[in-house]
Design an enzyme around this catalytic site. Structure first.
Site, PDB file in Angstrom:
ATOM      1  N   GLU A 134     -75.660 -42.314  74.872  1.00 27.33           N
ATOM      2  CA  GLU A 134     -74.886 -41.229  74.248  1.00 27.33           C
ATOM      3  C   GLU A 134     -75.312 -39.840  74.691  1.00 27.33           C
ATOM      4  O   GLU A 134     -74.483 -38.967  74.892  1.00 27.33           O
ATOM      5  CB  GLU A 134     -75.000 -41.277  72.712  1.00 27.33           C
ATOM      6  CG  GLU A 134     -74.310 -42.438  72.070  1.00 27.33           C
ATOM      7  CD  GLU A 134     -75.283 -43.520  71.694  1.00 27.33           C
ATOM      8  OE1 GLU A 134     -75.033 -44.216  70.719  1.00 27.33           O
ATOM      9  OE2 GLU A 134     -76.311 -43.678  72.388  1.00 27.33           O
ATOM     10  N   ASP A 154     -76.238 -46.759  70.890  1.00 28.47           N
ATOM     11  CA  ASP A 154     -77.105 -47.076  69.747  1.00 28.47           C
ATOM     12  C   ASP A 154     -76.843 -48.471  69.171  1.00 28.47           C
ATOM     13  O   ASP A 154     -75.722 -48.980  69.236  1.00 28.47           O
ATOM     14  CB  ASP A 154     -76.923 -46.030  68.646  1.00 28.47           C
ATOM     15  CG  ASP A 154     -77.581 -44.702  68.996  1.00 28.47           C
ATOM     16  OD1 ASP A 154     -78.421 -44.684  69.907  1.00 28.47           O
ATOM     17  OD2 ASP A 154     -77.242 -43.688  68.359  1.00 28.47           O
ATOM     18  N   ASP A 159     -76.004 -49.943  66.453  1.00 25.60           N
ATOM     19  CA  ASP A 159     -75.342 -50.010  65.159  1.00 25.60           C
ATOM     20  C   ASP A 159     -73.839 -50.004  65.381  1.00 25.60           C
ATOM     21  O   ASP A 159     -73.367 -49.999  66.516  1.00 25.60           O
ATOM     22  CB  ASP A 159     -75.775 -48.843  64.256  1.00 25.60           C
ATOM     23  CG  ASP A 159     -75.648 -47.489  64.952  1.00 25.60           C
ATOM     24  OD1 ASP A 159     -74.759 -47.338  65.827  1.00 25.60           O
ATOM     25  OD2 ASP A 159     -76.420 -46.577  64.626  1.00 25.60           O
ATOM     26  N   GLU A 205     -71.530 -47.732  64.980  1.00 26.75           N
ATOM     27  CA  GLU A 205     -70.990 -46.567  65.691  1.00 26.75           C
ATOM     28  C   GLU A 205     -71.312 -46.662  67.175  1.00 26.75           C
ATOM     29  O   GLU A 205     -70.477 -46.362  68.027  1.00 26.75           O
ATOM     30  CB  GLU A 205     -71.563 -45.284  65.089  1.00 26.75           C
ATOM     31  CG  GLU A 205     -70.629 -44.107  65.113  1.00 26.75           C
ATOM     32  CD  GLU A 205     -69.440 -44.263  64.170  1.00 26.75           C
ATOM     33  OE1 GLU A 205     -68.430 -43.578  64.413  1.00 26.75           O
ATOM     34  OE2 GLU A 205     -69.512 -45.073  63.228  1.00 26.75           O
ATOM     35  N   TYR A 223     -85.666 -46.459  66.166  1.00 29.73           N
ATOM     36  CA  TYR A 223     -84.333 -45.967  65.796  1.00 29.73           C
ATOM     37  C   TYR A 223     -84.299 -45.525  64.341  1.00 29.73           C
ATOM     38  O   TYR A 223     -84.781 -46.227  63.453  1.00 29.73           O
ATOM     39  CB  TYR A 223     -83.297 -47.062  66.037  1.00 29.73           C
ATOM     40  CG  TYR A 223     -81.875 -46.571  65.950  1.00 29.73           C
ATOM     41  CD1 TYR A 223     -81.443 -45.477  66.699  1.00 29.73           C
ATOM     42  CD2 TYR A 223     -80.954 -47.199  65.116  1.00 29.73           C
ATOM     43  CE1 TYR A 223     -80.143 -45.023  66.625  1.00 29.73           C
ATOM     44  CE2 TYR A 223     -79.645 -46.763  65.040  1.00 29.73           C
ATOM     45  CZ  TYR A 223     -79.251 -45.666  65.795  1.00 29.73           C
ATOM     46  OH  TYR A 223     -77.947 -45.220  65.715  1.00 29.73           O
ATOM     47  N   ARG A 249     -81.766 -44.813  62.254  1.00 34.12           N
ATOM     48  CA  ARG A 249     -80.695 -45.201  61.326  1.00 34.12           C
ATOM     49  C   ARG A 249     -80.861 -46.689  61.023  1.00 34.12           C
ATOM     50  O   ARG A 249     -80.407 -47.540  61.769  1.00 34.12           O
ATOM     51  CB  ARG A 249     -79.319 -44.908  61.925  1.00 34.12           C
ATOM     52  CG  ARG A 249     -79.092 -43.419  62.150  1.00 34.12           C
ATOM     53  CD  ARG A 249     -77.672 -43.101  62.567  1.00 34.12           C
ATOM     54  NE  ARG A 249     -77.553 -41.688  62.854  1.00 34.12           N
ATOM     55  CZ  ARG A 249     -77.521 -41.156  64.074  1.00 34.12           C
ATOM     56  NH1 ARG A 249     -77.587 -41.947  65.131  1.00 34.12           N
ATOM     57  NH2 ARG A 249     -77.424 -39.859  64.253  1.00 34.12           N
ATOM     58  N   HIS A 267     -83.135 -55.164  62.730  1.00 29.52           N
ATOM     59  CA  HIS A 267     -83.631 -53.798  62.896  1.00 29.52           C
ATOM     60  C   HIS A 267     -85.051 -53.695  62.350  1.00 29.52           C
ATOM     61  O   HIS A 267     -85.521 -54.550  61.628  1.00 29.52           O
ATOM     62  CB  HIS A 267     -82.736 -52.811  62.158  1.00 29.52           C
ATOM     63  CG  HIS A 267     -81.400 -52.624  62.818  1.00 29.52           C
ATOM     64  ND1 HIS A 267     -80.575 -51.575  62.506  1.00 29.52           N
ATOM     65  CD2 HIS A 267     -80.751 -53.335  63.764  1.00 29.52           C
ATOM     66  CE1 HIS A 267     -79.467 -51.654  63.227  1.00 29.52           C
ATOM     67  NE2 HIS A 267     -79.556 -52.720  63.986  1.00 29.52           N
TER      68      HIS A 267
END
Length: 764
Positions: A7, A80, A82, A84, A305, A307, A352
């Site tokens: 990203e 990432d 997740d 999103e 990470y 999140r 995670h």
């Protein structure tokens, strides 16, 4: 050559170092596609078909990826780990497929939870396919948010005021803040008294609190007025006759275990409590630590990470932490077995990890020179919490003693000492809005049953019950998490949205609903009860999680939501009058014409006006009882121009301080004190940039030495030099067209760099 897509450019730079030759790493700069910004982007008549278009500001980045892909042998999508991130990879894949540049080239999805050499290389060696379950969950969330926004917002324009908007997730959060404010306003304080004894033994002063009176247990409201308190004081003093008898002594030892490592929500809460960071600032700084900081040998990701809702730690990380504890604190400071924490969230993704340092060996003091002040503060918090979670418990000795005043009553003294600090040597978790108590800090002298202790004084103290406190960022995040509203990665955007729409404002770092926020919340609560209901919102989040796990289909989920919601929108639009929403009867009669008075919403907020308007134009401010209240004086200050009293006035743009001699003297100043951002003024290098509010209520930033230095900007200053022109400061700018960017405030420079969009930034 293999092409890797991430990203952000910062992440691209770090990853490139680990992959070396044979790999080219480019950034997508967040999302590359989004729903077209107009009605019909989600076609409810055609199976909820979603119409996407390339985000304008990222068009050049897509072109760069297309050009590089033409020469590449394979494509690695490394966004990432997740929903999103999965959606960003899918959107890019769909774009590239549509432009026919993929051809027969292999496409791999690689996932890593920390940016270290080992994690990156393992991810590339073990790629997987795109997870359409996660992509569909993100599409469902985006569709829901779009459908709510595009249908409720026009209704708010029609029924309340132009320019308003509503969101699926932030509306229950607004309701939470409004309901707390209503609780506070409805609260009636109750008087109660406590009685304490001041004691002394061997020159050691301590105190004890009355626990029994005339053989009955003393509760909070046992003594409710001064007469009762004085009578009790007199009876106790007479019975004690200068001494209290030690009736009972209890000694106990208790354990306190360390808190689990951080997840997104607890990091936001603790950074708010201990560092004063907003949720958005916490996530921005954490993003920098995750993507990579140059600590001497090139950029390296310093934390995993950020999140996540899992408290798991990798076995390898636990092993390294235990070795560090043994080497630096001693083997006796480590439990025999590693601590394993259980994740509370039923929807947590156990693959995670918790937020932790990528290597516990990167001690904060050793890398401090390479970090900004904010980066160091947040990293220090994460590092200490991670280290402490694998240390031994703290051992606390507690002592309680009952001291009798004859037959009149019993006092209780309590105290504690830390026998073995254990993990508390490194870290102690903060707390929110806890009642103040000195018991945890108080030490008692040695006490023995049968001894007599010298009584110095018996003190009655008056108290009043207090309303529940307003939410601050930490307590609001905690409440959102407890109710299952949103997900940890969305909390920062929920809070920012409420503030940006001016539904709430901050007072001493606490949320207060504005008049418009109250009316919007009341409208949504009355007419769209289900959709701002906490359990309904939480259930919808659970269903989205089920879609991401492949347990539910996303189209049926949208169908189930859409039909009753649309019926409610249509019915409300046709049957609810604007006056039903913006006016509220007071039960009072107008002093001028006798008709009922209503609470009404005007341009400058709520006021009381006659229901017979325009025939009767009677109005008064909220809170006035017919006669206008005396203005509040600013204690201890006089007008610097004419020495009259300063008072707090209400103007078109809110409250401000003004001279009581107005209009003869026109001195004014803002009520709110400016907030120091800590960023040095790039023009004079003497002051710092202060956050202020303009007369129209808009936030801006100007030099603290004003009027000597008149430098000012509209956007949030960042303590980063411009990489193009060298200007000592950048600013953070957000627009609908270009999104969030770091920009140079020097117009002639034109430097702009897109900032990676946080997960679910469009959730509202």
């Amino acid at each position: 050559m293999n092409l890797v897509i991430v990203e952000s450019p910062a992440k691209a730079k770090t990853i490139k170092k680990y992959l070396g030759k044979g790999f080219e790493v480019l950034a997508s700069y967040g999302h590359v596609r989004d729903l077209i910004p107009k009605e019909g982007a989600v076609d409810t008549e055609d199976g909820f078909a979603m119409r996407y278009d390339v985000i304008e500001r990222n068009g050049k980045h897509v072109k760069a990826i297309v050009d590089k892909l033409k020469k590449a042998d394979a494509l690695y999508l490394a966004t990432d780990p997740d929903r999103e991130g999965e959606a960003i990879s899918w959107h890019l894949y769909e774009l590239l497929k549509g432009r026919k540049v993929l051809k027969e080239k292999p496409v791999h999805r690689v996932v890593f939870h920390e940016i270290t050499k080992k994690a990156i290389q393992e991810a590339v060696d073990h790629p997987r396919d795109l997870s359409m379950e996660m992509v569909n969950a993100q599409q469902a969330r985006r569709a829901l948010d779009y459908l709510v926004g595009f249908n409720l917002s026009p209704l708010l324009w029609k029924k309340i005021r132009r320019g308003l908007s509503a969101g699926r997730v932030q509306s229950p959060a607004l309701r939470m803040i409004v309901e707390r404010e209503e609780e506070i306003e409805a609260f009636v304080a109750r008087e109660y008294w406590s009685i304490e004894a001041d004691l002394n033994k061997d020159k050691h002063a301590f105190s004890a609190k009355l626990s029994q009176l005339n053989g009955e247990k003393v509760e909070q409201f046992t003594i409710t007025n001064e007469v009762q308190a004085s009578a009790a004081e007199q009876a106790l003093s007479t019975a004690a006759n200068g001494e209290l008898d030690i009736l009972k002594v209890e000694k106990k030892q208790r354990r306190r275990n360390p808190a689990p490592p951080f997840i997104t929500s607890t990091l936001q809460q603790e950074a708010s409590r201990k560092l004063g960071f907003t949720a958005r600032r916490t996530m921005q700084v954490a993003q920098q630590l995750y993507e990579g900081i140059d600590i001497g040998n090139g950029a390296v990701g310093l934390i995993s990470y950020m999140r996540t809702d899992s408290v798991n730690l990798a076995e390898e990380a636990i092993g390294e932490i235990r070795e560090y504890i043994t080497a630096n604190y001693g083997k006796d400071q480590m439990p025999p077995e590693p601590r394993i924490f259980k994740t509370k969230s039923k929807n947590a993704q156990e693959a995670h990890e918790a937020i932790r340092p990528t290597s516990i060996g990167f001690a904060p003091k050793e890398i401090a020179a390479h970090l900004s002040k904010e980066q160091l503060k947040l990293y220090d918090l994460i590092w200490k919490r991670t280290l402490a979670c694998q240390m031994i418990h703290a051992t606390i000795d507690t002592v309680s003693a009952d001291l009798g005043a004859g037959d009149a009553g019993v006092f209780r003294a309590s105290g504690s000492t830390i026998a073995k600090p254990g993990f508390m040597t490194v870290y102690m978790e903060g707390s929110d809005d806890q009642p103040k108590t000195k018991d945890d800090e108080k030490m008692l002298p040695p006490l023995t049953v049968g001894e007599k202790i010298k009584l110095l004084l018996i003190r009655p103290e008056q108290h009043f019950t207090e309303p529940p406190p307003r939410y601050n960022e930490a307590t609001l995040v905690k409440a959102l998490e407890e109710h299952g509203i949103g997900r940890p990665s969305t909390y920062a955007s929920i809070i920012s949205t409420l503030q940006d729409r001016e539904y709430v404002e901050m007072d001493r770092k606490r949320f207060i609903p504005t008049d418009v926020g109250r009316v919007v919340s009341k409208f949504l609560t009355n007419y769209f009860t289900n959709y701002v209901d906490y359990s309904f919102t939480a259930k919808l989040e659970d269903e989205l999680d089920a879609v991401s796990r492949g347990e539910e289909e996303w189209i049926p989920l949208l169908e189930k939501f859409w039909k009753p919601f649309k019926e409610k929108v249509d019915y409300t639009g046709e049957n609810v009058k604007r006056s039903d929403v913006t006016q509220e009867p007071t039960g009072e009669s107008c002093p001028e014409c006798g008709n009922e008075l209503n609470i009404r919403l005007g341009r400058n907020g709520r006021f009381i006006g006659c229901s017979n308007y325009p025939e009767c134009s009677y109005t008064r401010d909220m809170g006035d009882g017919g006669e206008r209240a005396e203005p509040e004086k600013v204690e201890g200050r006089q007008c610097p121009e004419c020495e009259s009293d300063l008072i707090i006035r209400q103007g078109r743009y809110g409250k401000f301080i003004g001279c009581s001699s107005y209009p003869a003297c026109r001195f004014i100043e803002p009520l709110e004190k400016p907030v120091d951002t800590g960023v040095e003024c790039p023009q004079c290098h003497k002051g710092t940039m202060m956050q202020r509010k303009s007369r129209r209520g808009k936030i801006f930033y100007s030099c603290s030495t004003y009027p000597k230095c008149d430098y000012a900007v509209w956007n949030e200053p960042l303590k980063e030099p411009c990489p193009d022109c060298g200007w000592p400061m950048l600013t953070m700018k957000t627009t609908k067209k270009r999104g969030t960017e770091k920009v140079c405030p020097q117009k002639e420079c034109g430097y702009a760099e897109a900032v990676e969009v946080e997960e679910a930034a469009n959730a509202d």
